[in-house]
Design a protein around this motif. Sequence first.
Motif, PDB file in Angstrom:
ATOM      1  N   PRO A  41     -28.313 -36.920   9.973  1.00 28.85           N
ATOM      2  CA  PRO A  41     -29.003 -36.000  10.894  1.00 28.85           C
ATOM      3  C   PRO A  41     -28.330 -34.630  10.996  1.00 28.85           C
ATOM      4  CG  PRO A  41     -28.797 -38.176  11.886  1.00 28.85           C
ATOM      5  CD  PRO A  41     -28.024 -38.217  10.599  1.00 28.85           C
ATOM      6  N   LYS A  42     -29.149 -33.631  11.130  1.00 29.16           N
ATOM      7  CA  LYS A  42     -28.749 -32.227  11.355  1.00 29.16           C
ATOM      8  C   LYS A  42     -28.123 -31.552  10.124  1.00 29.16           C
ATOM      9  CE  LYS A  42     -30.153 -31.300  14.540  1.00 29.16           C
ATOM     10  NZ  LYS A  42     -31.651 -31.264  14.670  1.00 29.16           N
ATOM     11  N   SER A  43     -28.529 -32.015   8.960  1.00 26.64           N
ATOM     12  CA  SER A  43     -27.972 -31.446   7.725  1.00 26.64           C
ATOM     13  C   SER A  43     -28.904 -30.441   7.058  1.00 26.64           C
ATOM     14  CB  SER A  43     -27.665 -32.584   6.747  1.00 26.64           C
ATOM     15  OG  SER A  43     -26.749 -33.470   7.314  1.00 26.64           O
ATOM     16  N   GLY A  44     -30.063 -30.191   7.662  1.00 27.19           N
ATOM     17  CA  GLY A  44     -31.012 -29.255   7.058  1.00 27.19           C
ATOM     18  C   GLY A  44     -32.241 -29.954   6.480  1.00 27.19           C
ATOM     19  N   THR A  45     -32.530 -31.143   6.985  1.00 22.42           N
ATOM     20  CA  THR A  45     -33.642 -31.957   6.501  1.00 22.42           C
ATOM     21  C   THR A  45     -34.979 -31.227   6.590  1.00 22.42           C
ATOM     22  OG1 THR A  45     -32.469 -33.595   7.856  1.00 22.42           O
ATOM     23  CG2 THR A  45     -34.363 -34.379   6.561  1.00 22.42           C
ATOM     24  N   THR A  46     -35.237 -30.616   7.727  1.00 20.14           N
ATOM     25  CA  THR A  46     -36.529 -29.962   7.968  1.00 20.14           C
ATOM     26  C   THR A  46     -36.747 -28.817   6.973  1.00 20.14           C
ATOM     27  OG1 THR A  46     -36.064 -30.430  10.284  1.00 20.14           O
ATOM     28  CG2 THR A  46     -37.962 -29.019   9.832  1.00 20.14           C
ATOM     29  N   TRP A  47     -35.682 -28.102   6.718  1.00 19.25           N
ATOM     30  CA  TRP A  47     -35.733 -26.998   5.742  1.00 19.25           C
ATOM     31  C   TRP A  47     -36.176 -27.538   4.373  1.00 19.25           C
ATOM     32  CZ3 TRP A  47     -30.686 -23.631   4.759  1.00 19.25           C
ATOM     33  CH2 TRP A  47     -31.044 -22.434   4.134  1.00 19.25           C
ATOM     34  N   VAL A 118     -26.619 -32.542   2.019  1.00 22.94           N
ATOM     35  CA  VAL A 118     -25.297 -32.663   2.639  1.00 22.94           C
ATOM     36  C   VAL A 118     -24.907 -31.305   3.217  1.00 22.94           C
ATOM     37  CG1 VAL A 118     -24.044 -32.275   0.469  1.00 22.94           C
ATOM     38  CG2 VAL A 118     -22.953 -33.557   2.266  1.00 22.94           C
ATOM     39  N   ARG A 119     -24.253 -31.331   4.392  1.00 27.65           N
ATOM     40  CA  ARG A 119     -23.867 -30.092   5.075  1.00 27.65           C
ATOM     41  C   ARG A 119     -22.431 -30.219   5.578  1.00 27.65           C
ATOM     42  NH1 ARG A 119     -26.871 -27.653  10.585  1.00 27.65           N
ATOM     43  NH2 ARG A 119     -25.988 -25.546  10.428  1.00 27.65           N
ATOM     44  N   ASN A 120     -21.776 -29.108   5.663  1.00 34.79           N
ATOM     45  CA  ASN A 120     -20.435 -29.045   6.237  1.00 34.79           C
ATOM     46  C   ASN A 120     -20.390 -29.884   7.534  1.00 34.79           C
ATOM     47  OD1 ASN A 120     -18.282 -28.233   7.824  1.00 34.79           O
ATOM     48  ND2 ASN A 120     -18.416 -26.096   7.184  1.00 34.79           N
ATOM     49  N   VAL A 126     -21.632 -29.663  15.351  1.00 34.15           N
ATOM     50  CA  VAL A 126     -22.114 -28.670  16.328  1.00 34.15           C
ATOM     51  C   VAL A 126     -23.626 -28.817  16.518  1.00 34.15           C
ATOM     52  CG1 VAL A 126     -22.457 -26.198  16.734  1.00 34.15           C
ATOM     53  CG2 VAL A 126     -20.271 -27.023  15.810  1.00 34.15           C
ATOM     54  N   SER A 127     -24.331 -28.899  15.408  1.00 37.28           N
ATOM     55  CA  SER A 127     -25.793 -28.992  15.466  1.00 37.28           C
ATOM     56  C   SER A 127     -26.229 -30.286  16.177  1.00 37.28           C
ATOM     57  CB  SER A 127     -26.342 -28.934  14.038  1.00 37.28           C
ATOM     58  OG  SER A 127     -27.732 -28.928  14.054  1.00 37.28           O
ATOM     59  N   TYR A 128     -25.526 -31.379  15.867  1.00 35.50           N
ATOM     60  CA  TYR A 128     -25.859 -32.696  16.436  1.00 35.50           C
ATOM     61  C   TYR A 128     -25.601 -32.683  17.950  1.00 35.50           C
ATOM     62  CZ  TYR A 128     -26.686 -37.698  15.295  1.00 35.50           C
ATOM     63  OH  TYR A 128     -27.230 -38.955  15.137  1.00 35.50           O
ATOM     64  N   ASN A 178     -26.916 -29.051  -1.286  1.00 37.43           N
ATOM     65  CA  ASN A 178     -25.897 -28.663  -0.343  1.00 37.43           C
ATOM     66  C   ASN A 178     -26.485 -27.554   0.560  1.00 37.43           C
ATOM     67  OD1 ASN A 178     -23.670 -27.046   0.568  1.00 37.43           O
ATOM     68  ND2 ASN A 178     -22.380 -28.222  -0.831  1.00 37.43           N
ATOM     69  N   TYR A 179     -26.475 -27.793   1.882  1.00 39.22           N
ATOM     70  CA  TYR A 179     -27.055 -26.838   2.843  1.00 39.22           C
ATOM     71  C   TYR A 179     -26.483 -25.434   2.641  1.00 39.22           C
ATOM     72  CZ  TYR A 179     -27.995 -24.756   7.489  1.00 39.22           C
ATOM     73  OH  TYR A 179     -28.383 -23.925   8.517  1.00 39.22           O
ATOM     74  N   GLU A 180     -25.194 -25.385   2.384  1.00 40.87           N
ATOM     75  CA  GLU A 180     -24.545 -24.071   2.230  1.00 40.87           C
ATOM     76  C   GLU A 180     -25.045 -23.365   0.975  1.00 40.87           C
ATOM     77  OE1 GLU A 180     -22.872 -26.950   3.047  1.00 40.87           O
ATOM     78  OE2 GLU A 180     -22.659 -26.372   5.141  1.00 40.87           O
ATOM     79  N   TRP A 212     -40.895 -17.741   2.974  1.00 42.70           N
ATOM     80  CA  TRP A 212     -41.627 -18.604   3.901  1.00 42.70           C
ATOM     81  C   TRP A 212     -40.673 -19.517   4.673  1.00 42.70           C
ATOM     82  CZ3 TRP A 212     -46.815 -18.973   5.151  1.00 42.70           C
ATOM     83  CH2 TRP A 212     -47.212 -20.129   5.827  1.00 42.70           C
ATOM     84  N   CYS A 213     -39.642 -19.962   3.968  1.00 46.38           N
ATOM     85  CA  CYS A 213     -38.713 -20.939   4.557  1.00 46.38           C
ATOM     86  C   CYS A 213     -37.457 -20.300   5.150  1.00 46.38           C
ATOM     87  CB  CYS A 213     -38.309 -21.987   3.524  1.00 46.38           C
ATOM     88  SG  CYS A 213     -39.682 -23.017   3.027  1.00 46.38           S
ATOM     89  N   SER A 214     -37.476 -18.988   5.356  1.00 43.70           N
ATOM     90  CA  SER A 214     -36.313 -18.387   6.015  1.00 43.70           C
ATOM     91  C   SER A 214     -36.240 -18.952   7.436  1.00 43.70           C
ATOM     92  CB  SER A 214     -36.456 -16.867   6.070  1.00 43.70           C
ATOM     93  OG  SER A 214     -37.434 -16.529   7.026  1.00 43.70           O
ATOM     94  N   PHE A 241     -35.426 -26.400  18.587  1.00 44.13           N
ATOM     95  CA  PHE A 241     -34.987 -27.149  17.409  1.00 44.13           C
ATOM     96  C   PHE A 241     -34.352 -26.178  16.413  1.00 44.13           C
ATOM     97  CE2 PHE A 241     -35.461 -28.720  13.152  1.00 44.13           C
ATOM     98  CZ  PHE A 241     -35.013 -30.027  13.250  1.00 44.13           C
ATOM     99  N   PHE A 242     -34.992 -25.035  16.196  1.00 43.37           N
ATOM    100  CA  PHE A 242     -34.414 -23.987  15.334  1.00 43.37           C
ATOM    101  C   PHE A 242     -33.419 -23.205  16.173  1.00 43.37           C
ATOM    102  CE2 PHE A 242     -37.751 -25.398  12.730  1.00 43.37           C
ATOM    103  CZ  PHE A 242     -37.376 -25.082  11.443  1.00 43.37           C
ATOM    104  N   ARG A 243     -32.188 -23.636  16.111  1.00 39.60           N
ATOM    105  CA  ARG A 243     -31.164 -23.157  17.020  1.00 39.60           C
ATOM    106  C   ARG A 243     -30.497 -21.913  16.463  1.00 39.60           C
ATOM    107  NH1 ARG A 243     -25.809 -23.847  17.965  1.00 39.60           N
ATOM    108  NH2 ARG A 243     -25.631 -24.642  15.841  1.00 39.60           N
ATOM    109  N   LYS A 244     -29.686 -22.064  15.394  1.00 40.64           N
ATOM    110  CA  LYS A 244     -28.995 -20.914  14.793  1.00 40.64           C
ATOM    111  C   LYS A 244     -29.187 -20.841  13.288  1.00 40.64           C
ATOM    112  CE  LYS A 244     -25.154 -19.419  17.666  1.00 40.64           C
ATOM    113  NZ  LYS A 244     -23.697 -19.347  17.781  1.00 40.64           N
ATOM    114  N   GLY A 245     -29.116 -21.986  12.643  1.00 39.21           N
ATOM    115  CA  GLY A 245     -29.336 -22.031  11.196  1.00 39.21           C
ATOM    116  C   GLY A 245     -28.314 -21.251  10.395  1.00 39.21           C
ATOM    117  N   LYS A 246     -27.050 -21.373  10.763  1.00 40.36           N
ATOM    118  CA  LYS A 246     -25.986 -20.598  10.097  1.00 40.36           C
ATOM    119  C   LYS A 246     -24.961 -21.502   9.428  1.00 40.36           C
ATOM    120  CE  LYS A 246     -26.831 -16.495  12.210  1.00 40.36           C
ATOM    121  NZ  LYS A 246     -27.425 -15.422  11.441  1.00 40.36           N
TER     122      LYS A 246
END
Length: 286
Positions: A41-47, A118-120, A126-128, A178-180, A212-214, A241-246
């Motif tokens: 969870p919170k690794s960028g799945t929706t993106w 996979v995300r840092n 933080v996102s979770y 990789n999310y990054e 579109w996906c920014s 849900f779209f909090r910071k995305g950084k």
Amino acid sequence: FTKHKIFTCNNFYLPEFVAKSLEKFKQFQVRQDDIWIVSFPKSGTTWVQELVYLIENECDFKKATQDSIENRSPFFDYPSPGLKHIENIKTKRIIKTHLPYCFLPDEVEKKAKVIYIVRNPKDVTVSYYHFTNLSTQAQFTGNFYDFTKLFIEGKVPYGPWWSHVNDYLAKKDVHLINYEDLHTRPFEVIKELSKYLGKNLSDDQIKSIIDWCSFDNMKKNPAVNYEWYKELGLYKKNGHFFRKGKIGDWLNHFAVDDSQKIDDIVEKKLQKKLDFNYGICNEDLN
Ligand code: A3P
């Protein structure tokens, strides 16, 4: 922690609605043309769900606004829309799941296409944490430090993070994102993803998907931004849900010793070396 009790199965911590359906998950019939989008969870799945949908539908942006993202790529583990519904989908399926590899239906890797994000882990933490504050289904009352402690102990839903990641990294047919990388070199990542999905998109198509996906565009897109969860009572009104995305928001949250503990996890527990761009962070954090 959540309104649903947490169970341990195979050393993973799972929400009740997942733990009680494990047998049904295993028996689910996988199709040859399924696409499974998997992540902690919170690794960028929706993106990635939105990227995959657009690649599969060759940039049919109109179609992408006609139905919500959760209908276009249903969440396998969640009681809604449910396995029966997913079984009955007549068209090619894009399925989202957070299940650890050992709980996936048999033959997923052999038959279907599997994408793992996979995300840092510090940004995941933080996102979770913020997500548990947004969701009305979560009942976590501690602060960020308490949450981080649980993450480090592996005791958050779907944790431990490192076991989740390791099990997918070990599979040779799983396509890793990789999310990054998606932040720093979106063109290449989307091109590789399209190739994996057997689609040959033009450079212009890829550029239009990136746009579109920014984060900003997805945040204001009512088909994907989950603002409707507020009307359903699933999210509180005072957050998004779209909090910071950084990359690197962990720098605003983490205590030095906890940061070191997660570095140790990455160093000692991950079976492959991954580049999480620890040194790079997006500008204008805070
Ligand atoms: P933050 O809480 O750090 O903002 P998931 O979809 O797996 O639940 O992951 C959600 C995280 O991905 C959130 O992270 C969300 O903002 C981020 N995210 C979603 N879409 C994004 C996009 N288009 N660009 C960058 N980050 C995105």
